[in-house]
Design an enzyme around this catalytic site. Sequence first.
Site, mmCIF file in Angstrom:
data_model
loop_
_atom_site.group_PDB
_atom_site.id
_atom_site.type_symbol
_atom_site.label_atom_id
_atom_site.label_comp_id
_atom_site.label_asym_id
_atom_site.label_seq_id
_atom_site.Cartn_x
_atom_site.Cartn_y
_atom_site.Cartn_z
ATOM 1 C CB CYS A 41 -1.096 -0.034 1.276
ATOM 2 S SG CYS A 41 -2.046 -1.513 1.249
ATOM 3 C CG HIS A 101 -3.396 2.997 2.506
ATOM 4 N ND1 HIS A 101 -3.993 2.609 0.960
ATOM 5 C CD2 HIS A 101 -3.446 1.754 3.285
ATOM 6 C CE1 HIS A 101 -4.074 1.628 1.196
ATOM 7 N NE2 HIS A 101 -3.995 0.902 2.294
ATOM 8 C CG ASN A 140 -6.687 -1.370 1.171
ATOM 9 O OD1 ASN A 140 -5.927 -0.953 0.515
ATOM 10 N ND2 ASN A 140 -6.121 -1.813 2.454
HETATM 11 O O1 UT7 Z 1 -3.765 -1.574 3.597
HETATM 12 C C1 UT7 Z 1 -3.256 -2.004 4.988
HETATM 13 C C2 UT7 Z 1 -4.043 -3.180 5.321
HETATM 14 N N1 UT7 Z 1 -4.952 -3.581 6.248
HETATM 15 C C3 UT7 Z 1 -5.506 -2.811 7.091
HETATM 16 O O2 UT7 Z 1 -5.250 -1.803 7.108
HETATM 17 C C4 UT7 Z 1 -6.352 -3.561 8.083
HETATM 18 C C5 UT7 Z 1 -6.330 -3.245 9.332
HETATM 19 N N2 UT7 Z 1 -7.218 -3.825 10.304
HETATM 20 C C6 UT7 Z 1 -8.402 -3.674 10.197
HETATM 21 O O3 UT7 Z 1 -8.976 -2.592 9.402
HETATM 22 C C7 UT7 Z 1 -9.377 -4.148 11.313
HETATM 23 O O4 UT7 Z 1 -8.604 -4.812 12.011
HETATM 24 C C8 UT7 Z 1 -10.593 -5.196 10.634
HETATM 25 C C9 UT7 Z 1 -11.584 -4.355 9.722
HETATM 26 C C10 UT7 Z 1 -9.682 -6.060 9.504
HETATM 27 C C11 UT7 Z 1 -11.272 -5.880 11.392
HETATM 28 O O5 UT7 Z 1 -11.899 -5.278 12.445
HETATM 29 P P1 UT7 Z 1 -11.746 -5.431 13.999
HETATM 30 O O6 UT7 Z 1 -12.581 -4.483 14.680
HETATM 31 O O7 UT7 Z 1 -10.276 -5.601 14.341
HETATM 32 O O8 UT7 Z 1 -12.423 -7.110 14.146
HETATM 33 P P2 UT7 Z 1 -11.842 -8.359 14.524
HETATM 34 O O9 UT7 Z 1 -10.761 -8.798 13.498
HETATM 35 O O10 UT7 Z 1 -11.304 -8.195 15.976
HETATM 36 O O11 UT7 Z 1 -13.222 -9.294 14.386
HETATM 37 C C12 UT7 Z 1 -14.266 -9.094 15.334
HETATM 38 C C13 UT7 Z 1 -15.321 -10.143 15.046
HETATM 39 C C14 UT7 Z 1 -14.801 -11.640 14.964
HETATM 40 O O12 UT7 Z 1 -15.804 -12.125 15.634
HETATM 41 P P3 UT7 Z 1 -15.728 -12.898 17.013
HETATM 42 O O13 UT7 Z 1 -14.518 -13.324 17.090
HETATM 43 O O14 UT7 Z 1 -15.643 -11.435 17.901
HETATM 44 O O15 UT7 Z 1 -16.752 -13.797 17.271
HETATM 45 C C15 UT7 Z 1 -14.711 -11.672 13.637
HETATM 46 O O16 UT7 Z 1 -14.900 -13.059 13.323
HETATM 47 O O17 UT7 Z 1 -15.936 -9.836 13.930
HETATM 48 C C16 UT7 Z 1 -15.728 -10.966 13.066
HETATM 49 N N3 UT7 Z 1 -15.527 -10.542 11.530
HETATM 50 C C17 UT7 Z 1 -16.485 -10.348 10.872
HETATM 51 N N4 UT7 Z 1 -18.152 -10.363 11.172
HETATM 52 C C18 UT7 Z 1 -19.021 -10.060 10.117
HETATM 53 C C19 UT7 Z 1 -14.511 -10.425 11.010
HETATM 54 N N5 UT7 Z 1 -14.766 -10.152 9.704
HETATM 55 C C20 UT7 Z 1 -16.118 -9.851 9.544
HETATM 56 C C21 UT7 Z 1 -17.212 -9.632 8.536
HETATM 57 N N6 UT7 Z 1 -18.195 -9.570 8.814
HETATM 58 N N7 UT7 Z 1 -16.690 -9.510 7.361
#
Ligand code: UT7
Length: 331
Positions: free
Chosen positions: A117, A258, A288
């Site tokens: 990125c 970004h 993204n």
């Molecule tokens: O260009 C650079 C590349 N990447 C980034 O910048 C990504 C940086 N990270 C993020 O943006 C965030 O960490 C995410 C958007 C990827 C995830 O958000 P989060 O608030 O950190 O959620 P999490 O990974 O802690 O997941 C929370 C819950 C989980 O369920 P449980 O374990 O709490 O039951 C996940 O399984 O949300 C669940 N989950 C979803 N639920 C519905 C993960 N993805 C999804 C989804 N829909 N698409």
Amino acid sequence: MKKPKPLVEIAGTGRFLPDNVVTNEDLAKSLNTSDEWIRSRTGIRERRIAPDDMGAADLGTGAARKAMRSAGVEPGEIDVLIVATATPDRLLPSTACDIQARLGASNAVAFDLVAACSGFIYGLTLAEGYLTAGRGEVALVVSAEKMSSIVDWEDRSTCVLFGDGGGAAVVRPAGGSGRGILSSHLRSDGNLSELLVRPAGGALHPMSHAALDEKTHLVRMKGREVFKHAVRNMAEACDHALQAAGLTPDDVDLLIPHQANMRIIESTAKHAGIDMDRVYVNVERYGNMSSATIPIAIDEALEKRLIVPGSNVLLVAFGAGLTWGAMALRW
Ligand code: UT7
């Protein structure tokens, strides 16, 4: 504060986006997710997804042609063509060589740059160095990303985040009016490479039936940890780039971060001391698009006249590697 004298400037920009819009509701039809979850965690509403027969070179060439037109540059005038991509069409040769052939940029040296990125800011900085060393007069920096080709469409934690697109800029020696790149601050930390990775498909783990079965050739991400590093490193990079440019946060007319996640964008702006009304955001429309997010945002901001001659613009990016960086420009 003393302001550095720019050595190169951006002479034209362009963007290319596939027509096909995929909304959160569309994804929720085949994936255990919801518009509510995606919007509240990321700010993303929809993204563009390229058709099967459109590759990174198509996205990049479309953007490059527009950038060349806006700069008034002919293909034969390009001395160096730098293509930032995390999704090359083929592992060999470079996508840059494919774009060179399509453009007819027969006098250019063309190569790919792998910085995920952060690739566009890395590319602008390389172009600055190449031109400043006297190796040429015209650089073309292209970001071409078909992220839809490397995500696991069954992994809801990654596939909802990404989209496809291309962006480009023509870079030329600065004309002396004070416009151009004021500072660039680039960093990487390979100790954190496992946070965002495609484990298979390269030399160490070449494509195999096992890789296909386990889907290790696709993107894997530890989202929470990436989030943490993104916030900290982008804030720090903004500080460094502003200081080196002799600017304060109040001097910034537009911050173009970004576009990975609305919460990361807001947090970066807060740390940088820049109000959200001076921050460009389009993550809700495109998701993204890796290195293509920043040139596409610049091109849109120019069209909307959010960037005008004399504007101070701050770019900041973060991605796999890990890589990150910020750049201050005077338009
Ligand atoms: O260009 C650079 C590349 N990447 C980034 O910048 C990504 C940086 N990270 C993020 O943006 C965030 O960490 C995410 C958007 C990827 C995830 O958000 P989060 O608030 O950190 O959620 P999490 O990974 O802690 O997941 C929370 C819950 C989980 O369920 P449980 O374990 O709490 O039951 C996940 O399984 O949300 C669940 N989950 C979803 N639920 C519905 C993960 N993805 C999804 C989804 N829909 N698409």
